[in-house]
Design a protein around this motif. Structure first.
Motif, PDB file in Angstrom:
ATOM      1  N   ASP A  17       0.703  46.041  26.224  1.00 39.91           N
ATOM      2  CA  ASP A  17      -0.005  45.480  27.369  1.00 39.91           C
ATOM      3  C   ASP A  17       0.913  45.126  28.528  1.00 39.91           C
ATOM      4  OD1 ASP A  17      -2.279  45.780  25.968  1.00 39.91           O
ATOM      5  OD2 ASP A  17      -2.528  43.668  25.420  1.00 39.91           O
ATOM      6  N   LEU A  18       2.067  44.578  28.221  1.00 42.03           N
ATOM      7  CA  LEU A  18       2.971  44.152  29.285  1.00 42.03           C
ATOM      8  C   LEU A  18       3.431  45.348  30.100  1.00 42.03           C
ATOM      9  CD1 LEU A  18       4.589  41.925  30.684  1.00 42.03           C
ATOM     10  CD2 LEU A  18       6.452  42.384  29.062  1.00 42.03           C
ATOM     11  N   ALA A  19       3.832  46.421  29.408  1.00 38.49           N
ATOM     12  CA  ALA A  19       4.308  47.611  30.118  1.00 38.49           C
ATOM     13  C   ALA A  19       3.180  48.250  30.934  1.00 38.49           C
ATOM     14  CB  ALA A  19       4.891  48.617  29.133  1.00 38.49           C
ATOM     15  N   LEU A  20       1.964  48.226  30.390  1.00 35.01           N
ATOM     16  CA  LEU A  20       0.820  48.759  31.135  1.00 35.01           C
ATOM     17  C   LEU A  20       0.605  47.967  32.411  1.00 35.01           C
ATOM     18  CD1 LEU A  20      -1.939  49.622  28.498  1.00 35.01           C
ATOM     19  CD2 LEU A  20      -0.911  51.175  30.146  1.00 35.01           C
ATOM     20  N   GLU A  21       0.733  46.662  32.302  1.00 42.75           N
ATOM     21  CA  GLU A  21       0.558  45.811  33.481  1.00 42.75           C
ATOM     22  C   GLU A  21       1.639  46.111  34.519  1.00 42.75           C
ATOM     23  OE1 GLU A  21       0.469  41.089  34.144  1.00 42.75           O
ATOM     24  OE2 GLU A  21      -0.787  41.802  32.491  1.00 42.75           O
ATOM     25  N   ALA A  80     -10.969  42.677  39.053  1.00 41.96           N
ATOM     26  CA  ALA A  80     -11.544  41.605  38.245  1.00 41.96           C
ATOM     27  C   ALA A  80     -10.594  40.412  38.225  1.00 41.96           C
ATOM     28  CB  ALA A  80     -11.794  42.104  36.826  1.00 41.96           C
ATOM     29  N   SER A  81     -11.177  39.224  38.287  1.00 38.91           N
ATOM     30  CA  SER A  81     -10.387  38.011  38.162  1.00 38.91           C
ATOM     31  C   SER A  81      -9.607  38.055  36.851  1.00 38.91           C
ATOM     32  CB  SER A  81     -11.325  36.807  38.178  1.00 38.91           C
ATOM     33  OG  SER A  81     -10.670  35.670  37.703  1.00 38.91           O
ATOM     34  N   GLY A  82      -8.320  37.724  36.916  1.00 40.83           N
ATOM     35  CA  GLY A  82      -7.521  37.720  35.701  1.00 40.83           C
ATOM     36  C   GLY A  82      -6.807  39.038  35.442  1.00 40.83           C
ATOM     37  N   SER A  83      -7.220  40.116  36.118  1.00 37.47           N
ATOM     38  CA  SER A  83      -6.493  41.376  35.936  1.00 37.47           C
ATOM     39  C   SER A  83      -5.234  41.356  36.802  1.00 37.47           C
ATOM     40  CB  SER A  83      -7.370  42.575  36.311  1.00 37.47           C
ATOM     41  OG  SER A  83      -7.280  42.852  37.701  1.00 37.47           O
ATOM     42  N   GLY A  84      -4.283  42.200  36.445  1.00 39.84           N
ATOM     43  CA  GLY A  84      -3.024  42.240  37.197  1.00 39.84           C
ATOM     44  C   GLY A  84      -3.246  42.588  38.660  1.00 39.84           C
ATOM     45  N   VAL A 126     -12.151  39.629  44.706  1.00 35.42           N
ATOM     46  CA  VAL A 126     -11.969  39.376  43.278  1.00 35.42           C
ATOM     47  C   VAL A 126     -13.335  39.098  42.657  1.00 35.42           C
ATOM     48  CG1 VAL A 126     -10.984  37.787  41.581  1.00 35.42           C
ATOM     49  CG2 VAL A 126      -9.620  38.530  43.542  1.00 35.42           C
ATOM     50  N   ILE A 127     -13.575  39.719  41.502  1.00 39.83           N
ATOM     51  CA  ILE A 127     -14.835  39.536  40.795  1.00 39.83           C
ATOM     52  C   ILE A 127     -14.640  38.467  39.720  1.00 39.83           C
ATOM     53  CG2 ILE A 127     -16.687  40.676  39.510  1.00 39.83           C
ATOM     54  CD1 ILE A 127     -16.053  41.924  42.321  1.00 39.83           C
ATOM     55  N   ALA A 128     -15.405  37.385  39.817  1.00 39.59           N
ATOM     56  CA  ALA A 128     -15.325  36.321  38.821  1.00 39.59           C
ATOM     57  C   ALA A 128     -16.473  36.485  37.826  1.00 39.59           C
ATOM     58  CB  ALA A 128     -15.414  34.958  39.498  1.00 39.59           C
ATOM     59  N   ALA A 129     -16.147  36.471  36.534  1.00 37.17           N
ATOM     60  CA  ALA A 129     -17.173  36.664  35.507  1.00 37.17           C
ATOM     61  C   ALA A 129     -18.022  35.415  35.334  1.00 37.17           C
ATOM     62  CB  ALA A 129     -16.525  37.063  34.188  1.00 37.17           C
TER      63      ALA A 129
END
Lengths: 288, 435
Positions: A115-119, A187-191, A199-202
């Motif tokens: 996940d970190l490398a993808l981000e 999306a909120s919280g995405s990198g 920003v889209i807040a869920a």
């Protein structure tokens, strides 16, 4: 209130009809899905909708893993020109569900699985795309017939982005687009939220945090919940999860008219959403 | 007009165009010389082509601002041969929505795009156009383009075609996997250069997009004969046109495929007037060494050959000891052409990118096109007036209201569309007529 709508994955004709109906109802933006490589391409759907739906913002969903950043910067820049400034990009940074490689290993962050490398790869991709969008200064296209000069070469800059994952020389071969660059949604919280314009807040709890970033925030209202949108501190709503035609009709004809605001139909998406002008940012020498 | 011309096949007509500035520093540029960016000129053009029953529009593509002439972007931005340019794919989608019968061919490079992406984009265009998509398969050659996608250089010519062959197999596997209703599978492809494990595409209307190719070299012709439904070429003169088409048909026969299934189009730039003298005047102005088009043509030659012609004296022959890392054959050809004259003289008076010099009235040009196709055997022409900075509504009218009706009156070109998909219509040799 800003009213945006995320379409469900559906055949191209159904998507085009719904985009036209949303445009007529005065919605501000249509987010066009791309669940996987088996989905029709949302940039092309946006291009096909550009005349039939003349006012609404058109926001294709694209993953960074789909193609090199140059292609994405170019296709979305063209979409912005083709729609006279109504293009956006929903940056989907979910992990890829396919693999496609060649012997040069250049197309995606292939081999990157954690996940970190993808981000980090997504951040690098966005940096490359933004740098390309800034390769042409505002006003570079001079069209000076008397001097025989169509473009001022002093205002077009070689990008030379060299990241850990993506390298792009540039410049783009197209002029700066009507909005400077397309409006970026995440999306909120995405990198990608850190560089997003919208920003889209869920949930309402996410709205506060997202607002600190200094952008527009939309609260997601899903399915039948959109029939009675809850009060919110956000700048507007993103309707999602409406697959049913009857519910869509109810929302478009019964709910949207009370929410949408009258807008100049010829306006840029950026202005329509109350966003500031896209800054031109390129420092000579820094990228060379 | 009746359907009695069974003795000879109809002439296929296409138009090759770039999503680039229209005419801007010449007559009939129109009121807004930056208005091309919103695509409306080209959408209107596609509609005009459809009114004239033209078979197809082909959208060119490239992704660089060339620096071949003089080592900077400066000359390119005066000449507008290749830049600025927009992505043809979103425009193709808008054209699909604005037309119903016109074939829509988009140029995409096997060296620059990943195969899964071309598969997805072409499948989507085929759906949006209800079976009218075509893909002009190119392999690209510019190192600057390579550097935009994280490579230093592109492969040598023959290697590019070897890769392209595998690339088409990879893309085809994605289309096939998407074609099974209700049970769309994954495609797993493992080749020498490409590896795929991905879901099949959204289903196409056609079995696959019409595949188009422009292969001049031997490996290019092999590739074209194997894959292409449509071939675009610029052999110069009737003998070369016939030799080229015969070469393609021989290859198809040798491979056991139907040679009539591959149609060969020749690029031409007709220059039309109310009299032959008027058309010749236009031609002289267009290709004059004094005109504004001269720099444009030098830049274009530099781009094609990747040779900096700014290094040479315009009023002298190319030095015999000149060398290049670009196209050797073009430099040697230019040495030969300028021997005893000059670069300026060699580049004057006539055009390039045209298989036939077509200068005259609609009637006289139609005579020449008719004679050429009769001698060559088929199959049609690709009209071209570009790259950037040349096309105008005025030129479109010359061809679509002057030349094309003349070809239709003679029963050479269709004046209505046949049934089915783009591929169905392309392989239908019967002349369609609405009259």
């Amino acid at each position: 209130m800003i009213v945006a709508w995320r379409l469900e994955q559906a055949p191209v004709r159904a998507q085009l009809d719904l985009i036209a109906a949303l445009d007529a109802a005065g919605a501000d933006a249509a987010l066009l899905p791309c669940e996987s490589l088996a989905s029709p391409d949302p940039i092309l759907i946006a291009g096909a909708a550009s005349r039939r739906a003349p006012s609404i913002g058109l926001v294709p969903t694209l993953m960074p893993w789909l193609q090199p950043p140059f292609h994405t910067a170019r296709a979305l820049g063209t979409l912005d020109a083709l729609t006279s400034g109504r293009a956006g990009w929903f940056v989907d940074t979910a992990a890829p569900t396919f693999s496609s490689t060649d012997d040069t290993d250049r197309w995606n962050a292939s081999g990157v699985t954690d996940d970190l490398a993808l981000e980090q790869a997504a951040d690098d991709y966005l940096a490359a795309v933004f740098a390309l969008w800034n390769s042409w200064e505002p006003g570079a296209l001079v069209a000076d017939v008397a001097r025989g000069q169509y473009v001022d070469p002093a205002k077009v800059h070689v990008t030379n982005h060299r990241g850990d994952f993506f390298s792009v020389r540039g410049p783009l071969n197209m002029p700066r687009s009507p909005q400077g660059r397309p409006v970026v949604f995440a999306a909120s919280g995405s990198g990608a939220a850190a560089v997003a314009d919208v920003v889209i807040a869920a949930t309402e709890a996410d709205v506060d945090g997202a607002q600190e970033a200094g952008c527009r925030v939309l609260l997601e209202v899903r399915g039948e919940a959109a029939l009675a949108p809850p009060p919110t501190a956000a700048d507007g709503y993103l309707v999602t999860g409406v697959a049913d035609g009857a519910l869509a009709g109810q929302l478009i004809h019964g709910v949207l008219p009370a929410l949408v605001e009258a807008r100049d139909p010829a306006t840029l998406l950026r202005d329509r959403l109350g966003l500031p002008e896209a800054r031109f940012a390129w420092t000579p020498g820094e990228n060379a | 007009m009746s359907l009695d011309s069974t003795a000879r096949r109809r002439m296929i007509l296409g138009w090759f165009v770039n999503y680039m500035p229209t005419a801007w520093n010449r007559p009939w540029a129109g009121p807004n010389v930056t208005g091309w960016t919103d695509g409306q000129f080209y959408i209107d053009m596609a509609r005009a082509l459809e009114r004239s029953s033209i078979d197809l529009i082909m959208l060119e593509d490239s992704s660089v601002v060339p620096e071949n002439f003089g080592g900077t972007m400066e000359a390119e931005f005066k000449a507008t041969v290749k830049a600025p340019k927009h992505d043809p794919l979103p425009l193709a989608a808008a054209i699909a929505a604005a037309t119903t019968s016109l074939g829509i061919v988009t140029t995409m490079s096997t060296s620059l795009y990943p195969p899964h992406r071309i598969a997805q984009l072409q499948a989507t265009l085929d759906q949006l156009s209800d079976g009218r998509a075509g893909w002009n398969v190119v392999t690209s050659f510019e190192d600057l383009a390579a550097r935009n996608i994280g490579l230093d250089t592109l492969w040598e010519h023959d290697e590019r075609y070897a890769r392209a062959d595998e690339y088409l197999r990879a893309v085809s596997s994605l289309w096939r996997a998407g074609a099974v209703p209700d049970a769309r599978g994954r495609a797993v492809f493992e080749g020498r250069s490409f590896a795929l494990d991905a879901p099949g595409t959204t289903p196409l209307v056609q079995r696959r997009p019409v595949l188009c190719q422009a292969g001049g070299s031997s490996s290019g012709m092999d590739f074209a004969a194997k894959w292409a439904d449509l071939i675009v070429s610029v052999p110069s003169g009737i003998d070369a046109m016939k030799a080229y088409r015969d070469g393609i048909r021989r290859r198809a026969e040798a491979a056991g495929t139907d040679p009539d299934a591959t149609k060969v189009l020749y690029m031409v730039t007709p220059i039309l007037g109310e009299s032959v003298a008027e058309a010749e005047d236009k031609e002289a102005r267009m290709y004059s060494a004094e005109g504004d088009n001269f720099l444009r043509r030098l830049v274009q030659l530099s781009n094609i050959a990747e040779i900096d012609f700014a290094e040479y004296d315009l009023d002298a022959p190319i030095p015999e000891d000149a060398t290049t890392n670009g196209a050797q054959s073009i430099l040697e050809g230019m040495k030969k052409m300028t021997r005893g004259s000059s670069l300026r003289e060699a580049m004057s008076g006539k055009g390039e990118s045209t298989s036939l010099r077509l200068v005259g009235t609609p009637e006289s040009v139609a005579d020449e096109m008719e004679a050429a196709i009769d001698q060559v055997g088929g199959d049609g022409f690709l009209l071209f007036h570009g790259g950037g900075g040349l096309i105008s509504r005025h030129y479109l009218d010359d061809v679509l209201d002057g030349l094309v009706p003349e070809l239709q009156r003679r029963g050479l070109a269709q004046s209505g569309y046949g049934p089915g998909t783009f591929h169905d219509r392309l392989t239908n040799d019967t002349l369609r007529s609405t009259t």
